[in-house]
Motif scaffolding. Structure first.
Motif, short mmCIF file in Angstrom:
data_model
loop_
_atom_site.label_atom_id
_atom_site.label_comp_id
_atom_site.label_asym_id
_atom_site.label_seq_id
_atom_site.Cartn_x
_atom_site.Cartn_y
_atom_site.Cartn_z
N ASP A 43 0.55 -1.38 -0.20
CA ASP A 43 -0.10 0.10 0.05
C ASP A 43 0.86 1.19 0.00
O ASP A 43 0.35 2.49 0.03
CB ASP A 43 -0.77 0.06 1.34
N VAL A 44 2.14 1.25 0.07
CA VAL A 44 2.95 2.32 -0.06
C VAL A 44 3.05 2.88 -1.51
O VAL A 44 3.19 2.07 -2.45
CB VAL A 44 4.69 1.88 0.27
N PRO A 45 2.61 3.98 -1.64
CA PRO A 45 2.67 4.72 -3.01
C PRO A 45 4.02 4.64 -3.87
O PRO A 45 5.14 4.82 -3.04
CB PRO A 45 2.09 6.15 -2.72
N ARG A 46 4.01 4.61 -4.96
CA ARG A 46 5.34 4.56 -5.69
C ARG A 46 5.23 5.62 -6.80
O ARG A 46 3.76 5.72 -7.43
CB ARG A 46 5.68 2.89 -6.13
N ALA A 47 6.24 6.03 -7.32
CA ALA A 47 6.26 6.91 -8.44
C ALA A 47 7.16 6.01 -9.82
O ALA A 47 8.08 5.33 -9.35
CB ALA A 47 7.09 8.18 -8.36
N TYR A 48 6.52 6.01 -10.86
CA TYR A 48 7.18 5.62 -11.91
C TYR A 48 7.50 6.46 -13.17
O TYR A 48 6.77 6.95 -13.90
CB TYR A 48 6.28 4.15 -12.71
N PRO A 49 8.60 7.21 -13.07
CA PRO A 49 9.08 8.13 -14.05
C PRO A 49 9.39 7.44 -15.48
O PRO A 49 10.61 6.66 -15.55
CB PRO A 49 10.21 8.98 -13.48
N PHE A 50 8.59 7.96 -16.31
CA PHE A 50 9.00 7.29 -17.71
C PHE A 50 9.62 8.43 -18.73
O PHE A 50 8.79 9.59 -18.70
CB PHE A 50 7.65 6.71 -18.54
N GLY A 51 10.52 8.52 -18.90
CA GLY A 51 11.30 9.66 -19.57
C GLY A 51 11.51 9.68 -21.07
O GLY A 51 11.80 8.33 -21.64
N ILE A 52 11.28 10.78 -21.78
CA ILE A 52 11.40 10.66 -23.14
C ILE A 52 12.46 12.00 -23.58
O ILE A 52 12.16 13.08 -23.17
CB ILE A 52 9.95 10.95 -24.02
N TYR A 53 13.44 11.59 -24.16
CA TYR A 53 14.49 12.57 -24.54
C TYR A 53 14.68 12.70 -25.85
O TYR A 53 14.79 11.96 -26.83
CB TYR A 53 16.07 11.95 -23.90
N ASP A 54 14.53 13.92 -26.26
CA ASP A 54 14.56 14.59 -27.78
C ASP A 54 16.00 14.84 -28.01
O ASP A 54 16.56 15.88 -27.42
CB ASP A 54 13.63 15.64 -27.90
#
Length: 229
Positions: A43-54
């Motif tokens: 139940d601990v929140p998580r962050a999933y950063p998906f990056g796009i680099y131009d």
């Protein structure tokens, strides 16, 4: 015109008053109190950063997910970049070229990744060319050195107490060469366990390349959109 960019998911981050590696300047004997142990429960929140680099414009777009890192989330992040920035920056694009890691939510083996890319190609009317890095070479991906390393440096020693903190720290990441980062929070749900059938795979308009077609392929739209002026 070819729109070329690199994409990848940064490692998931725990949301809460947990220790974050690194150091910051603070007044003497006034450390920031954090939890000693970070053994998360489901139940601990998580962050999933998906990056796009131009790579051409030296800009980045990060979509921070709050649910699960799936193939649907990966393509939704790419679609978000295209809607918010890509189609404005590249109005005459004829193909979108993606260089991606071999595994993870955008891995070459993942059926859902390819199915969602087909939907993206149909929506935009553009062929989506994908080049996966060979297995074990994810650190060759320029996004690791030109985006994620700077994000890690920017939030070093700062507890990621909530999603707003994550988004603000990522959005404020800059470099000496003027790189800017756009960041948004994605609270949509992405179900796990989605099974893509063989029949669905046969509907994907996928054209493998001559060299390692399992890693290098183009997914073409089922119908070509005619642009009107």
């Amino acid at each position: 015109m070819l729109s070329k960019y690199f994409d990848s998911t940064k490692k998931k981050e725990l949301i809460g008053n947990y220790v974050n590696a690194g150091q910051q300047w603070r007044p003497a004997k006034q450390p920031t109190p954090v939890r000693v142990h970070d053994f998360p429960t489901p139940d601990v929140p998580r962050a999933y950063p998906f990056g796009i680099y131009d790579i051409g414009r030296n800009t980045a777009f990060v979509n921070v997910g709050t649910d699960h890192d799936t193939g649907a989330f990966a393509v939704a992040s790419i679609r978000g970049w295209w809607r918010h920035e890509g189609k404005r920056l590249y109005p005459h694009a004829a193909t979108i070229l993606i260089t991606a890691d071999a595994g993870g939510s955008n891995g070459w083996r993942l059926r859902l990744w390819k199915l969602e890319l087909q939907k993206f190609a149909d929506d935009t009317g553009l062929p989506i060319a994908v080049c996966h890095f060979p297995p074990g070479t994810s650190k060759w991906n320029k996004i690791e050195h030109r985006l994620f390393s700077f994000i890690s440096s920017n939030w070093r020693g700062e507890p990621l107490r909530d999603y707003e903190t994550v988004v603000n720290l990522i959005a404020n990441t800059t470099t000496a060469k003027g790189r800017t980062v756009t960041c948004r929070l994605d609270r949509r749900k992405y179900a796990t366990g989605r099974k893509v059938t063989t029949a669905e795979m046969k509907q994907i308009n996928l054209h493998p390349g001559r060299f390692h077609g399992e890693w290098n392929y183009v997914i073409r739209p089922h119908q070509i959109h005619v642009k009107t002026t």
